[in-house]
Write a protein that holds these residues in place. Structure first.
Motif, mmCIF file in Angstrom:
data_model
loop_
_atom_site.group_PDB
_atom_site.id
_atom_site.type_symbol
_atom_site.label_atom_id
_atom_site.label_comp_id
_atom_site.label_asym_id
_atom_site.label_seq_id
_atom_site.Cartn_x
_atom_site.Cartn_y
_atom_site.Cartn_z
ATOM 1 N N THR A 262 0.833 -1.197 0.000
ATOM 2 C CA THR A 262 0.000 0.000 0.000
ATOM 3 C C THR A 262 0.867 1.245 0.000
ATOM 4 O O THR A 262 2.014 1.217 0.467
ATOM 5 C CB THR A 262 -0.933 0.012 1.237
ATOM 6 O OG1 THR A 262 -1.639 1.247 1.281
ATOM 7 C CG2 THR A 262 -0.138 -0.152 2.522
ATOM 8 N N GLU A 264 -0.096 3.878 1.647
ATOM 9 C CA GLU A 264 -0.448 4.607 2.861
ATOM 10 C C GLU A 264 0.763 4.731 3.778
ATOM 11 O O GLU A 264 1.616 3.843 3.841
ATOM 12 C CB GLU A 264 -1.571 3.877 3.611
ATOM 13 C CG GLU A 264 -2.874 3.795 2.845
ATOM 14 C CD GLU A 264 -3.937 3.065 3.645
ATOM 15 O OE1 GLU A 264 -3.855 3.070 4.882
ATOM 16 O OE2 GLU A 264 -4.840 2.487 3.027
ATOM 17 N N ARG A 304 -7.099 3.619 11.728
ATOM 18 C CA ARG A 304 -7.290 2.515 10.779
ATOM 19 C C ARG A 304 -7.234 1.181 11.504
ATOM 20 O O ARG A 304 -8.037 0.278 11.255
ATOM 21 C CB ARG A 304 -6.217 2.572 9.689
ATOM 22 C CG ARG A 304 -6.211 3.846 8.865
ATOM 23 C CD ARG A 304 -4.992 3.898 7.966
ATOM 24 N NE ARG A 304 -3.762 3.769 8.739
ATOM 25 C CZ ARG A 304 -2.548 3.643 8.206
ATOM 26 N NH1 ARG A 304 -2.416 3.614 6.891
ATOM 27 N NH2 ARG A 304 -1.481 3.546 8.972
ATOM 28 N N GLU A 350 -18.316 1.255 11.345
ATOM 29 C CA GLU A 350 -18.053 2.333 10.395
ATOM 30 C C GLU A 350 -18.226 3.710 11.029
ATOM 31 O O GLU A 350 -17.789 4.719 10.468
ATOM 32 C CB GLU A 350 -18.970 2.202 9.175
ATOM 33 C CG GLU A 350 -20.435 2.535 9.416
ATOM 34 C CD GLU A 350 -21.233 1.402 10.052
ATOM 35 O OE1 GLU A 350 -22.453 1.564 10.245
ATOM 36 O OE2 GLU A 350 -20.629 0.347 10.349
ATOM 37 N N SER A 353 -14.842 6.476 13.440
ATOM 38 C CA SER A 353 -14.161 7.740 13.157
ATOM 39 C C SER A 353 -14.984 8.928 13.626
ATOM 40 O O SER A 353 -14.471 9.849 14.272
ATOM 41 C CB SER A 353 -13.870 7.851 11.657
ATOM 42 O OG SER A 353 -12.928 6.880 11.256
ATOM 43 N N ALA A 376 -9.635 9.042 8.314
ATOM 44 C CA ALA A 376 -10.065 9.162 6.913
ATOM 45 C C ALA A 376 -10.674 7.848 6.460
ATOM 46 O O ALA A 376 -10.092 7.110 5.665
ATOM 47 C CB ALA A 376 -8.883 9.539 6.023
ATOM 48 N N PRO A 377 -11.854 7.497 6.971
ATOM 49 C CA PRO A 377 -12.470 6.226 6.584
ATOM 50 C C PRO A 377 -12.890 6.224 5.119
ATOM 51 O O PRO A 377 -13.054 7.279 4.501
ATOM 52 C CB PRO A 377 -13.695 6.143 7.504
ATOM 53 C CG PRO A 377 -14.011 7.556 7.829
ATOM 54 C CD PRO A 377 -12.694 8.273 7.883
ATOM 55 N N GLU A 378 -13.068 5.028 4.591
ATOM 56 C CA GLU A 378 -13.515 4.908 3.213
ATOM 57 C C GLU A 378 -15.021 5.137 3.131
ATOM 58 O O GLU A 378 -15.755 4.908 4.077
ATOM 59 C CB GLU A 378 -13.167 3.519 2.668
ATOM 60 C CG GLU A 378 -11.672 3.250 2.587
ATOM 61 C CD GLU A 378 -11.378 1.879 2.019
ATOM 62 O OE1 GLU A 378 -12.350 1.152 1.721
ATOM 63 O OE2 GLU A 378 -10.197 1.529 1.880
ATOM 64 N N GLY A 379 -15.476 5.586 1.974
ATOM 65 C CA GLY A 379 -16.904 5.737 1.748
ATOM 66 C C GLY A 379 -17.458 7.032 2.306
ATOM 67 O O GLY A 379 -16.736 7.924 2.751
ATOM 68 N N TRP A 381 -19.242 9.379 4.927
ATOM 69 C CA TRP A 381 -19.397 9.431 6.381
ATOM 70 C C TRP A 381 -19.632 10.868 6.808
ATOM 71 O O TRP A 381 -19.467 11.799 6.023
ATOM 72 C CB TRP A 381 -18.181 8.834 7.091
ATOM 73 C CG TRP A 381 -16.897 9.596 6.954
ATOM 74 C CD1 TRP A 381 -16.183 9.797 5.814
ATOM 75 C CD2 TRP A 381 -16.173 10.249 7.997
ATOM 76 N NE1 TRP A 381 -15.057 10.524 6.084
ATOM 77 C CE2 TRP A 381 -15.015 10.820 7.408
ATOM 78 C CE3 TRP A 381 -16.372 10.397 9.370
ATOM 79 C CZ2 TRP A 381 -14.076 11.530 8.154
ATOM 80 C CZ3 TRP A 381 -15.438 11.103 10.112
ATOM 81 C CH2 TRP A 381 -14.307 11.657 9.508
ATOM 82 N N GLY A 643 -16.961 12.133 1.651
ATOM 83 C CA GLY A 643 -16.867 10.875 0.924
ATOM 84 C C GLY A 643 -17.890 10.679 -0.167
ATOM 85 O O GLY A 643 -17.896 9.637 -0.827
#
Length: 655
Positions: A262, A264, A304, A350, A353, A376-379, A381, A643
């Motif tokens: 990754t 990241e 994370r 989810e 965060s 910085a979650p995915e999707g 929010w 997101g």
């Protein structure tokens, strides 16, 4: 155990909470609860919760544990000589009546202990003579003279010394795993591939041979095969292994080798396979034992990792990681926050965060602020903009004057004034700059539940439990007209963007569309099975969204009065609703303690935020990027929508 007994989901933040839940699960049950191999009195007390019809059976080699919990001591005798010889015969592959005299000496040297007898018998089966086994046991007894189970250690030493050097090294490497843990074979195979270059077939063959020598056990839970060591076997390999920290480091390297690559920053431990619990449960122990304690600490400050571990193995396991740092003030603040929001994030990982931000944004700990900066979650929010959950924010001023509860408020388009509605049957107009009360609007004969201000800021429409709506002139405070027609309390009202029509929601399960200039009722919207508590109109004035105690939202066509869609997903009454300025998303607040963001076109839920109390109201800022919600504990939550794809993002120029 609670989950198995009660059938309900079980997630605890401390031992006391788990004990209380276990006590409830065993209430009014006739049961025997067996807790095996207890070494800590505190652990025993945690299970001492059975009711009158239940009994607790503890097995231990430490009588002090029994004394601490007031248990009756029932000593278990060692095997008789006859039973010991039968076990030796079974493991050595010799008929009992054909055992030589030396076998009796071996049994005695083994202390008539089953584990020692099994290992000694397996050694004979592998070709050693009874005399050689006896001599080795006597040497082992001298080597482990100070150990209470010297006979077991001597028997184990006998078999381990007979292994080839490479196999002996692999066996002793099993000391890296925690005691009393079912270690997945897949993890053992990775370790041995790292340390000995063994492929899976060779590693499984070695495990089979070690089992045949009574040096370990293999089992299966139906999905995965696992390896276990008796606690004395575990003590033995811990005693003889060379450089245990290096073995921990090798295991970590083996686990890291299979992580995806990754870009990241920081470690990639949060990318461990989610369906393999062992690394999630024990990674911290291996990091500390390998001398990488600071890396483990950094992991506990990485959002994370926190969310990924929560998803993989649950809140209890996540909280247990923090016990490795009992005096760390930064981690203490994080773990306290996790405990506060565990009831939310255990069901909705989810939301971790947003929960961290909503509770810690105003922290004075620099390290924790650094943690929050990496959220910085995915999707899609909802990002809190203030620490609205755990701490109160600064109060600018309080507007006082009503003699009853204040049920609703609206702000004029220029932002200078506010109009409040109260159970004292009045509305009050306030100057927001000074906080001064400008005038009182009186005329209702019941509580005033809701209020809306016209787009030009000149008029206001109020809704009351006297079953009417009243239109007011804000400049003079005069009542302009009364809108009558509902047969129940009027709970909510909204005015169309052109200021010509209004939509009201009532306890009588209906909504009514009105013409404001004449006060005429244009149509009635029917379809809810519960009282209608809130309503919002889309920016183009063509559609409306209503919220109801029947746990749904309904989208209506105002031109025809047709119901276009029912939006379901809340588990409690829906108290409030708001629509984004671009008309693409809707926001709902519910008695199920959640705030939900919806896609209006499809009716799909796209984000959720959970509070600590009933969510009573909500609003979206004019730029469509920020949400404000109020809960039953008197707190305001400020959340940013993040997101969304560009085409759905508030304020986007995309068509």
């Amino acid at each position: 155990l609670v989950r198995e007994i009660s059938g309900a989901a079980a997630e605890f933040t401390d031992t006391g909470e788990g004990s209380r839940a276990l006590g409830k699960a065993f209430a009014n049950r006739n049961a025997l609860l067996v807790v095996d191999d207890v070494w800590d009195a505190g652990h025993a007390r945690a299970f001492d919760v059975a009711g009158e019809g239940a009994r607790l059976l503890l097995t231990t080699r430490d009588s002090a544990v029994l004394t601490a919990v007031g248990a009756t001591d029932e000593p278990i005798e060692r095997l008789s000589e006859e039973a010991a010889l039968a076990l030796l015969a079974e493991w050595s592959g010799t008929r009992a009546e054909r055992l030589p005299e030396a076998a009796s000496d071996v049994a005695r040297e083994c202390g008539y202990l089953p584990l020692a007898l099994s290992v000694a018998g397996a050694r004979v089966r592998d070709g050693a003579s009874w005399e050689d086994v006896l001599e080795a046991l006597e040497q082992g007894r001298l080597e482990f003279l100070d150990h209470p189970y010297a006979s077991v250690f001597g028997s184990l030493r006998l078999s381990v010394d007979a292994l080839p050097d490479d196999e002996r090294a692999r066996y002793l490497e099993l000391a890296v795993f925690p005691e009393d843990v079912q270690v997945p074979e897949s993890v053992v195979l990775r370790l041995w591939r790292q340390t000995g270059g063994m492929d899976a077939v060779a590693a499984r063959d070695l495990l089979a041979r070690l089992k045949s020598k009574a040096l370990l056990e293999r089992g299966s839970d139906g999905e995965r095969r696992f390896v276990t060591l008796h606690d004395l076997q575990h003590d033995f390999v811990r005693l003889l292994v060379n450089d245990l920290p290096a073995v921990h480091a090798n295991l970590l390297d083996a686990l890291a080798a299979e992580l995806p690559v990754t870009d990241e920053a920081g470690s990639a431990w949060h990318l461990l396979p989610p369906d393999e619990p062992y690394p999630w449960l024990h990674l911290g122990d291996h990091l500390v034992s390998a001398g990488r304690r600071e890396e483990f600490r950094e992991l506990l400050l990485d959002p994370r990792w926190l969310e990924a571990k929560l998803r993989a193995v649950g809140m209890s396991a996540l909280l247990s990681d923090f016990t490795a740092f009992p005096h760390d003030p930064d981690l203490a603040e994080v773990v306290a926050t996790l405990r506060l929001c565990s009831h939310v994030v255990s069901k909705h990982p989810e939301q971790l965060s947003s929960q961290l931000l909503a509770r810690l944004l105003d922290t004075d700990r620099e390290t924790v602020r650094g943690t929050l900066s990496r959220v910085a979650p995915e999707g899609v929010w909802l990002r809190p903009l203030t620490a609205s959950l755990p701490r109160e924010r600064g109060l600018i001023r309080t507007l006082s004057g009503h003699s009853g509860s204040v049920s609703a408020v609206a702000i004029t388009p220029d932002g200078r004034q506010a109009l409040s509605a109260s159970w004292d049957q009045t509305l009050k107009l306030w100057d927001l700059e000074s906080g001064a009360e400008l005038r009182t609007l009186s005329g209702h004969s019941g509580w005033v539940w809701a209020v809306a201000i016209s787009p030009d800021g000149r008029q206001a429409l109020s809704a009351s439990n006297d079953q009417t709506l009243k239109l007011w002139d804000l400049e003079s405070g005069a009542e302009l007209r009364i809108l009558s027609g509902h047969s129940g309390w009027v709970n909510a009202v909204a005015i169309t963007p052109d200021g010509r029509q209004a939509l009201s929601a009532s306890d009588n399960l209906t909504l009514k569309l009105w013409e404001l200039e004449s006060g005429a009722e244009l149509r009635t919207l029917r379809g809810n099975s519960g009282l209608v508590s809130a309503v919002a109109i889309t920016p183009d004035g063509r559609q409306a969204l209503s919220a109801s105690d029947d746990r749904t939202l309904k989208l209506w066509d105002l031109e025809s009065g047709a119901e276009l869609r029912t939006v379901s997903g809340h588990s409690g009454p829906v108290n409030a609703v708001a629509i984004s300025p671009d008309g693409r998303q809707a926001l709902s607040a519910s008695g199920d303690r959640t705030l939900k963001l919806w896609d209006l076109e499809s009716g799909r839920e796209i984000a959720i935020f959970s509070a600590d109390a009933l969510v009573l109201c909500c609003a979206v800022t004019p730029d469509g990027k920020t949400i404000v919600a109020g809960d039953a504990l008197g707190r305001l939550h400020f959340l940013r929508i993040e997101g969304l794809p560009p085409s759905n993002r508030p304020g986007s120029d995309s068509p």
